[in-house]
Motif scaffolding. Structure first.
Motif, PDB file in Angstrom:
ATOM      1  N   GLN A 121       4.852  -4.817 -16.033  1.00 40.49           N
ATOM      2  CA  GLN A 121       5.941  -4.262 -15.235  1.00 40.49           C
ATOM      3  C   GLN A 121       5.405  -3.277 -14.199  1.00 40.49           C
ATOM      4  O   GLN A 121       4.526  -2.470 -14.520  1.00 40.49           O
ATOM      5  CB  GLN A 121       6.883  -3.535 -16.185  1.00 40.49           C
ATOM      6  N   GLY A 122       5.898  -3.372 -12.991  1.00 45.27           N
ATOM      7  CA  GLY A 122       5.499  -2.414 -11.963  1.00 45.27           C
ATOM      8  C   GLY A 122       4.223  -2.790 -11.231  1.00 45.27           C
ATOM      9  O   GLY A 122       3.789  -2.096 -10.317  1.00 45.27           O
ATOM     10  N   SER A 123       3.606  -3.906 -11.634  1.00 48.57           N
ATOM     11  CA  SER A 123       2.350  -4.299 -10.993  1.00 48.57           C
ATOM     12  C   SER A 123       2.578  -4.837  -9.579  1.00 48.57           C
ATOM     13  O   SER A 123       1.648  -4.885  -8.776  1.00 48.57           O
ATOM     14  CB  SER A 123       1.644  -5.368 -11.834  1.00 48.57           C
ATOM     15  N   LYS A 125       4.666  -7.773  -9.296  1.00 53.24           N
ATOM     16  CA  LYS A 125       4.776  -9.214  -9.580  1.00 53.24           C
ATOM     17  C   LYS A 125       5.901  -9.885  -8.800  1.00 53.24           C
ATOM     18  O   LYS A 125       5.694 -10.924  -8.173  1.00 53.24           O
ATOM     19  CB  LYS A 125       4.967  -9.399 -11.085  1.00 53.24           C
ATOM     20  N   THR A 126       7.089  -9.265  -8.843  1.00 50.16           N
ATOM     21  CA  THR A 126       8.233  -9.883  -8.169  1.00 50.16           C
ATOM     22  C   THR A 126       8.018  -9.903  -6.651  1.00 50.16           C
ATOM     23  O   THR A 126       8.259 -10.918  -5.992  1.00 50.16           O
ATOM     24  CB  THR A 126       9.537  -9.130  -8.548  1.00 50.16           C
ATOM     25  N   THR A 127       7.532  -8.792  -6.126  1.00 54.58           N
ATOM     26  CA  THR A 127       7.256  -8.727  -4.685  1.00 54.58           C
ATOM     27  C   THR A 127       6.215  -9.771  -4.303  1.00 54.58           C
ATOM     28  O   THR A 127       6.366 -10.478  -3.296  1.00 54.58           O
ATOM     29  CB  THR A 127       6.710  -7.325  -4.315  1.00 54.58           C
ATOM     30  N   GLN A 159      16.951  -8.818  -8.151  1.00 51.12           N
ATOM     31  CA  GLN A 159      15.903  -8.358  -7.213  1.00 51.12           C
ATOM     32  C   GLN A 159      15.221  -9.556  -6.561  1.00 51.12           C
ATOM     33  O   GLN A 159      14.997  -9.580  -5.344  1.00 51.12           O
ATOM     34  CB  GLN A 159      14.862  -7.509  -7.960  1.00 51.12           C
ATOM     35  N   GLY A 286      -2.504  -7.832  -2.058  1.00 49.93           N
ATOM     36  CA  GLY A 286      -1.264  -7.256  -1.544  1.00 49.93           C
ATOM     37  C   GLY A 286      -1.622  -6.037  -0.726  1.00 49.93           C
ATOM     38  O   GLY A 286      -2.400  -5.191  -1.167  1.00 49.93           O
ATOM     39  N   GLU A 289       4.299  -3.013   1.266  1.00 51.82           N
ATOM     40  CA  GLU A 289       5.566  -3.351   0.602  1.00 51.82           C
ATOM     41  C   GLU A 289       6.294  -4.511   1.288  1.00 51.82           C
ATOM     42  O   GLU A 289       7.113  -5.185   0.677  1.00 51.82           O
ATOM     43  CB  GLU A 289       6.476  -2.123   0.577  1.00 51.82           C
TER      44      GLU A 289
HETATM   45  P1  GDP Z   1       7.114  -5.835 -10.817  1.00 53.64           P
HETATM   46  O1  GDP Z   1       7.791  -4.911 -11.805  1.00 53.64           O
HETATM   47  O2  GDP Z   1       5.727  -6.156 -11.246  1.00 53.64           O
HETATM   48  O3  GDP Z   1       7.904  -7.046 -10.496  1.00 53.64           O
HETATM   49  O4  GDP Z   1       6.925  -4.966  -9.483  1.00 53.64           O
HETATM   50  P2  GDP Z   1       7.695  -5.040  -8.092  1.00 53.64           P
HETATM   51  O5  GDP Z   1       7.411  -6.315  -7.403  1.00 53.64           O
HETATM   52  O6  GDP Z   1       9.128  -4.687  -8.303  1.00 53.64           O
HETATM   53  O7  GDP Z   1       6.935  -3.889  -7.280  1.00 53.64           O
HETATM   54  C1  GDP Z   1       6.974  -2.530  -7.661  1.00 53.64           C
HETATM   55  C2  GDP Z   1       6.826  -1.671  -6.401  1.00 53.64           C
HETATM   56  O8  GDP Z   1       5.530  -1.856  -5.843  1.00 53.64           O
HETATM   57  C3  GDP Z   1       7.799  -2.014  -5.303  1.00 53.64           C
HETATM   58  O9  GDP Z   1       8.279  -0.820  -4.726  1.00 53.64           O
HETATM   59  C4  GDP Z   1       6.969  -2.801  -4.300  1.00 53.64           C
HETATM   60  O10 GDP Z   1       7.455  -2.675  -2.983  1.00 53.64           O
HETATM   61  C5  GDP Z   1       5.618  -2.151  -4.448  1.00 53.64           C
HETATM   62  N1  GDP Z   1       4.497  -3.046  -4.080  1.00 53.64           N
HETATM   63  C6  GDP Z   1       4.251  -4.304  -4.516  1.00 53.64           C
HETATM   64  N2  GDP Z   1       3.115  -4.790  -3.967  1.00 53.64           N
HETATM   65  C7  GDP Z   1       2.631  -3.819  -3.144  1.00 53.64           C
HETATM   66  C8  GDP Z   1       1.460  -3.726  -2.286  1.00 53.64           C
HETATM   67  O11 GDP Z   1       0.620  -4.626  -2.164  1.00 53.64           O
HETATM   68  N3  GDP Z   1       1.305  -2.541  -1.602  1.00 53.64           N
HETATM   69  C9  GDP Z   1       2.206  -1.509  -1.722  1.00 53.64           C
HETATM   70  N4  GDP Z   1       1.952  -0.402  -1.029  1.00 53.64           N
HETATM   71  N5  GDP Z   1       3.290  -1.577  -2.513  1.00 53.64           N
HETATM   72  C10 GDP Z   1       3.510  -2.710  -3.218  1.00 53.64           C
END
Ligand code: GDP
Length: 308
Positions: A121-123, A125-127, A159, A286, A289
């Motif tokens: 979580q927070g890595s 992944k979804t983005t 999301q 990545g 954002e």
């Molecule tokens: P998930 O919980 O793994 O699905 O994480 P999210 O995709 O929701 O991303 C968590 C936060 O990290 C979000 O605010 C994204 O915009 C940010 N984020 C994701 N990838 C990158 C990146 O390559 N660079 C930066 N600066 N932020 C990122």
């Protein structure tokens, strides 16, 4: 990206390049400084040792030290060893399918080709799922569907739907109460029916690697037979990112790594250790954002960036 490491190495190599002649001792002194720079960058110790041994052995070869530009030759040797450490260059080294398309993914299977995204979580992944889907659509002309299998985190499915709208990529309609394997099956049927080329499964994250997470990943992989399983890790976590990758390796058939937040990574330890420790290639970086902030990971370009 990698500014701190790049500055440190730049200082070492500037002094080497400036000399007309080099002795074995000069090389060894420089390598001691490179070693410290890599350790400060949070590169795994065995990886640093191997790197220093390889470079030293190649650099103290008689031809190098006797050449007209020994300093430059040493820097070239470091550059080549860095490229190897980062996973080697597909353009020069091999003819894998991954090297043949612009996104570096193997999509050579009967559609819908499944790409499974895994990670904590927070890595990011979804983005990253949405970024890669957008890239596949725009550069490869693929018809892509995304489906969120994350039933743990509130609003995770919503999301992905929002990101899908922003990226202009279809998402599987949400059915409340459905479990991950059932969502995966529904996504596959739906993608087949609507002739999608690629189906991206955004699996659930967890705070830590645990048995329940691995069991769920395995169950999803067994019903969806993914062509690519991409692990998303945060480069800012340095060696922890590599440890997470090691925990996933062996449990799920990882085909590559997406390293997020490289835009804020001054050190580079995760990027530099990942391939050597886990054997898995970094396929994407990545870099922000926004949904376009993703790059295919090219070892030679990254090495160039580090060495300036
Ligand atoms: P998930 O919980 O793994 O699905 O994480 P999210 O995709 O929701 O991303 C968590 C936060 O990290 C979000 O605010 C994204 O915009 C940010 N984020 C994701 N990838 C990158 C990146 O390559 N660079 C930066 N600066 N932020 C990122």
């Amino acid at each position: 990206m990698f500014d701190a490491l790049s500055d440190r190495l730049g200082n070492v190599f500037d002094s080497l390049r400036g000399r007309g002649a080099l002795k074995e001792d000069d090389v060894r002194t420089a390598m001691r400084e490179v070693r410290i720079a890599l350790l400060e960058a949070d590169v795994a110790l065995p990886v640093v040792r191997r790197f220093i041994d390889t470079v030293t052995e190649r650099a103290i070869g008689a031809e190098v030290l006797r050449s007209v530009t020994p300093g430059q030759q040493v820097v070239k040797i470091v550059n080549d060893a860095l490229v190897e450490m980062l996973g080697g260059d597909p353009e020069e080294g091999g003819s894998s399918q991954a090297a043949q398309n612009a996104v570096g993914l193997d999509l050579d299977a009967k559609p819908p080709v499944v790409i499974m995204m895994v990670g904590l979580q927070g890595s990011g992944k979804t983005t990253s799922t949405a970024k890669i889907a957008k890239r596949l659509k725009e550069t490869e002309g693929k018809k892509v569907m995304m489906a969120s299998l994350d039933v743990n985190r509130p609003a995770a499915q919503e999301q992905l739907a929002i990101l899908g709208e922003q990226a202009g990529v279809a998402t599987l309609p949400i059915v409340a109460g459905q479990q991950p394997v059932d969502i995966a099956n529904r996504a596959i049927s739906s993608a087949k029916l609507q002739s999608f080329d690629v189906l991206m499964l955004d699996t659930a994250g967890r705070l830590h690697v645990d048995e329940a997470l691995m069991a769920e990943m395995k169950a999803v992989a067994s019903v969806s037979t993914p062509r690519e399983v991409l692990l998303v890790v945060d480069s800012l976590t340095g060696q922890d990112a590599v440890n997470v990758a090691q925990s996933f390796t062996g449990e799920v058939p990882l085909t590559g790594v997406v390293l997020t937040r490289m835009d804020g990574d001054a050190r580079g330890g995760a990027a530099l250790s990942m391939r050597a420790v886990t054997g898995k290639p970094i396929k994407f970086a990545g870099t922000g954002e926004k949904l376009d902030a993703i790059e295919a990971f090219h070892p030679s370009r990254v090495a160039n960036r580090i060495l300036g």
